[in-house]
Design an enzyme around this catalytic site. Structure first.
Site, PDB file in Angstrom:
ATOM      1  N   ASN A   9       0.938  -1.139  -0.004  1.00  0.00           N
ATOM      2  CA  ASN A   9       0.395  -0.055  -0.069  1.00  0.00           C
ATOM      3  C   ASN A   9       0.854   1.243   0.211  1.00  0.00           C
ATOM      4  OD1 ASN A   9      -1.889   2.080   0.377  1.00  0.00           O
ATOM      5  ND2 ASN A   9      -2.153   1.265   2.591  1.00  0.00           N
ATOM      6  N   TRP A  10       0.829   1.694  -1.273  1.00  0.00           N
ATOM      7  CA  TRP A  10       1.791   3.033  -1.194  1.00  0.00           C
ATOM      8  C   TRP A  10       1.279   4.320  -0.569  1.00  0.00           C
ATOM      9  CZ3 TRP A  10       3.924   3.255  -7.088  1.00  0.00           C
ATOM     10  CH2 TRP A  10       4.581   2.059  -7.523  1.00  0.00           C
ATOM     11  N   LYS A  11       0.086   4.190  -0.169  1.00  0.00           N
ATOM     12  CA  LYS A  11      -0.901   5.368   0.533  1.00  0.00           C
ATOM     13  C   LYS A  11      -0.558   6.619  -0.493  1.00  0.00           C
ATOM     14  CE  LYS A  11       0.284   3.446   4.805  1.00  0.00           C
ATOM     15  NZ  LYS A  11      -0.018   3.659   6.325  1.00  0.00           N
ATOM     16  N   HIS A  94      -9.500   0.634   4.910  1.00  0.00           N
ATOM     17  CA  HIS A  94      -8.432   0.805   5.656  1.00  0.00           C
ATOM     18  C   HIS A  94      -8.439   1.773   6.762  1.00  0.00           C
ATOM     19  CE1 HIS A  94      -4.222   2.218   6.343  1.00  0.00           C
ATOM     20  NE2 HIS A  94      -3.819   1.038   5.729  1.00  0.00           N
ATOM     21  N   GLU A  96      -7.157   4.031   7.910  1.00  0.00           N
ATOM     22  CA  GLU A  96      -6.802   5.578   7.793  1.00  0.00           C
ATOM     23  C   GLU A  96      -8.092   6.116   7.144  1.00  0.00           C
ATOM     24  OE1 GLU A  96      -3.101   5.220   5.563  1.00  0.00           O
ATOM     25  OE2 GLU A  96      -2.172   4.516   7.594  1.00  0.00           O
ATOM     26  N   GLU A 164      -5.109  -5.621  10.361  1.00  0.00           N
ATOM     27  CA  GLU A 164      -4.142  -4.511  10.858  1.00  0.00           C
ATOM     28  C   GLU A 164      -4.305  -3.800  12.018  1.00  0.00           C
ATOM     29  OE1 GLU A 164      -2.024  -3.182   6.857  1.00  0.00           O
ATOM     30  OE2 GLU A 164      -3.795  -1.909   7.127  1.00  0.00           O
ATOM     31  N   GLY A 170       2.363   1.951  10.781  1.00  0.00           N
ATOM     32  CA  GLY A 170       3.081   2.852  10.518  1.00  0.00           C
ATOM     33  C   GLY A 170       4.033   3.593  11.872  1.00  0.00           C
ATOM     34  N   SER A 211       3.332  -2.555  10.347  1.00  0.00           N
ATOM     35  CA  SER A 211       4.804  -2.237  10.365  1.00  0.00           C
ATOM     36  C   SER A 211       5.349  -3.738  10.083  1.00  0.00           C
ATOM     37  CB  SER A 211       5.066  -2.038  12.249  1.00  0.00           C
ATOM     38  OG  SER A 211       4.600  -0.600  12.326  1.00  0.00           O
ATOM     39  N   GLY A 232       2.540  -1.355   4.166  1.00  0.00           N
ATOM     40  CA  GLY A 232       2.638   0.153   3.991  1.00  0.00           C
ATOM     41  C   GLY A 232       4.030   0.362   3.379  1.00  0.00           C
TER      42      GLY A 232
END
Ligand code: PEP
Length: 255
Positions: A9-11, A94, A96, A164, A170, A211, A232
């Site tokens: 996931n490149w965000k 997700h 976020e 997650e 992160g 992570s 990520g």
């Protein structure tokens, strides 16, 4: 035994030019790694360019989100049909998106159904916050998110669920394999078994995310209930993501 999967996931990172360069480097390392499905999820604006790089390779493309409607007056949104043909996968729910964009289980459910209708494979993300864990609610929260995301779906073929824990995303502090196993084997699988008569273990792949690094991925991939990883930060580092894919293959093949 389902084919393991590693998804990156490149965000909201990389310009189109940077994304192209990253995709080229990833393909160079990943294309030769077999025994695992490799998926990269760049930002929307890079999807078409990256799709060009991935064509003819074994690396697959995923989007990071989508709207559930087929089309309409939803400024700034992207419809499932716009992704189909370009992507095979789509990340949904997700943490976020849940925390910054108020995405609810109901919204995730609509998106999961829309993804299936469009022929996309959803990677549904679930996970508890630190506060929920500390108050002993992790199992209840995760089971509720799984039930909520899949409500009304009678067929869950080709579905991926990523556990997650929010506190591990992160932060550099991954869950322990024991915690991952408790939730994935002890909560997510039984919830699916309760909802579906056909053995979900044969149809649903479960990923650990939070992570993940080359240093810790093996401990997760060795768990019976884990079929790979959602990555990520390390997915933006070709050397690390390729290494993660290799380690998952080794762990899942008993190496
Ligand atoms: C993610 O974005 O889904 C994620 C797990 O991030 P990271 O690997 O950086 O914790």
């Amino acid at each position: 035994m389902p084919v393991p999967i590693v998804a990156g996931n490149w965000k909201m990172h990389t310009s189109v030019t940077e994304g192209l360069r990253l995709a080229l480097e990833l393909v160079e390392g990943l294309d030769g790694v077999s025994g695992v499905e490799k998926v990269i999820c760049p930002p929307f604006v890079s999807l078409e360019a990256v799709a060009g790089v991935l064509r003819g390779t074994s690396v697959k493309l995923g989007a990071q989100n989508m709207h559930h409607e087929v089309q309409g007056a939803y400024t700034g949104e992207v419809a499932p049909g716009m992704l189909a043909g370009l992507c095979e996968y789509v990340l949904l729910g997700h943490s976020e998106r849940r925390s910054h964009f108020a995405e609810t289980d109901e919204a995730v459910n609509l998106k999961v159904k829309a993804a299936f209708r469009a022929g996309l494979c959803p990677i549904v993300c679930v996970g508890e916050t630190l506060e929920q864990r500390e108050s002993g609610k992790a199992a209840e929260v995760v089971a509720g998110q799984v039930r909520g995301a899949l409500r009304g779906l009678h067929n869950i073929m080709d579905l991926v669920i990523a556990y997650e824990p929010v506190w591990a995303i992160g932060t550099g502090v991954a869950a322990t394999p024991e915690t991952a196993s408790e939730v994935m084997g002890g909560v997510i699988l039984p919830t699916l078994q309760e909802m579906y008569t056909r053995d979900p273990a044969a149809q649903v792949r479960l990923l650990y995310g939070g992570s993940v690094s080359p240093g810790n991925v093996e401990s997760f991939a060795r768990l019976e209930s884990v079929h790979g990883a959602l990555v990520g930060g390390a997915s933006l580092r070709p050397d690390q993501f390729v290494e993660i894919a290799r380690i998952v293959v080794g762990a899942k093949s008993g190496g």
